[in-house]
Design an enzyme around this catalytic site. Structure first.
Site, PDB file in Angstrom:
ATOM      1  N   CYS A 166       0.836  -1.214   0.000  1.00  0.00           N
ATOM      2  CA  CYS A 166       0.000   0.000   0.000  1.00  0.00           C
ATOM      3  C   CYS A 166       0.866   1.257   0.000  1.00  0.00           C
ATOM      4  CB  CYS A 166      -0.904   0.035   1.230  1.00  0.00           C
ATOM      5  SG  CYS A 166      -2.015  -1.352   1.359  1.00  0.00           S
TER       6      CYS A 166
HETATM    7  C1  BEZ Z   1       0.636  -4.680   1.938  1.00  0.00           C
HETATM    8  O1  BEZ Z   1       0.160  -3.591   1.603  1.00  0.00           O
HETATM    9  O2  BEZ Z   1       1.829  -4.911   1.793  1.00  0.00           O
HETATM   10  C2  BEZ Z   1      -0.248  -5.740   2.505  1.00  0.00           C
HETATM   11  C3  BEZ Z   1      -1.364  -5.417   3.229  1.00  0.00           C
HETATM   12  C4  BEZ Z   1      -2.141  -6.414   3.783  1.00  0.00           C
HETATM   13  C5  BEZ Z   1      -1.807  -7.729   3.608  1.00  0.00           C
HETATM   14  C6  BEZ Z   1      -0.679  -8.059   2.845  1.00  0.00           C
HETATM   15  C7  BEZ Z   1       0.116  -7.069   2.303  1.00  0.00           C
END
Ligand code: BEZ
Length: 211
Positions: free
Chosen positions: A45
């Site tokens: 994200c």
């Molecule tokens: C991420 O943004 O890296 C992420 C968020 C939730 C679960 C897995 C990855």
């Protein structure tokens, strides 16, 4: 509630990093991209939000507003924005909805319980000036989105909203398009004065009409 193409995008009020908004009013007559993030302070994200901040002008060129969502409180979004600036070289320069009570996430069916009870999936909604949903895409949490693809689809949506054409596989702005099957050859003569190549009666390829 599942949201399908052609539905009116549900309206909502929400707290965002740029103040309180009513979605339809905020969107106005623009196009809009509403996209969800599983969680604040997560790596994928973080890269996505920094990237969108850097290419925001590409959305603006297309009269398209961008708004993110994560099911965390406003204070977390603000703190996370600093990390995004630190690590990606740009902080989000568009509103991020603080949806800690999951009101908007539930309204837009962004929580898929068989993937996770608590995180939203990576949903994308493209909404047209008429407030109707034009595109939905869902990615899993582990896969960052391809925003070039999103821009490409917006180009196609905007073109096909104004001309009786469809765009072929992997089409990019400026490339040849397909005359809609609803257009007869007689009508096509007036609409597509540059002519077309009829590879089959149902596959008429013509230069992009607005170029
Ligand atoms: C991420 O943004 O890296 C992420 C968020 C939730 C679960 C897995 C990855």
């Amino acid at each position: 509630m599942s949201i399908r193409l052609g539905d009116i995008a549900p309206d909502f009020t929400a707290e965002t990093t740029q103040g309180s908004i009513r979605f339809h009013e905020w969107k106005g007559n623009s196009w809009a991209v509403l996209f969800s993030h599983p969680k604040d302070f997560t790596p994928v994200c973080t890269t996505e939000l920094g990237h969108v901040a850097k290419i925001k002008k590409e959305f603006e060129k297309r009269n398209c507003k961008v708004i993110g969502l994560s099911v965390d409180p406003l204070g977390a979004h603000v703190e996370w924005s600093r990390d995004i600036a630190d690590t990606q070289g740009a902080a989000p320069n568009f509103p991020m909805i603080a949806d800690a009570d999951q009101k908007v996430a539930k309204l837009y069916d962004m929580i898929h319980p068989n993937a996770s009870d608590t995180f939203t999936v990576r949903s994308v909604f493209v909404i047209g000036p008429d407030k109707k949903v034009k595109l939905t895409i869902t990615y899993p949490a582990s896969t960052g989105r391809n925003f070039d693809e999103l821009i490409r689809v917006i180009d196609s949506l905007q073109l096909t909203a104004n001309y009786s054409v469809a765009t072929p596989a992997d089409w990019k702005d400026g490339e040849d398009v397909i005359i809609a099957n609803a257009v007869s050859d007689d009508d096509a003569k007036a609409k597509f004065p540059k002519g077309w190549d009829a590879k089959k009666p149902y596959l008429r390829v013509t230069p992009q009409p607005n170029k």
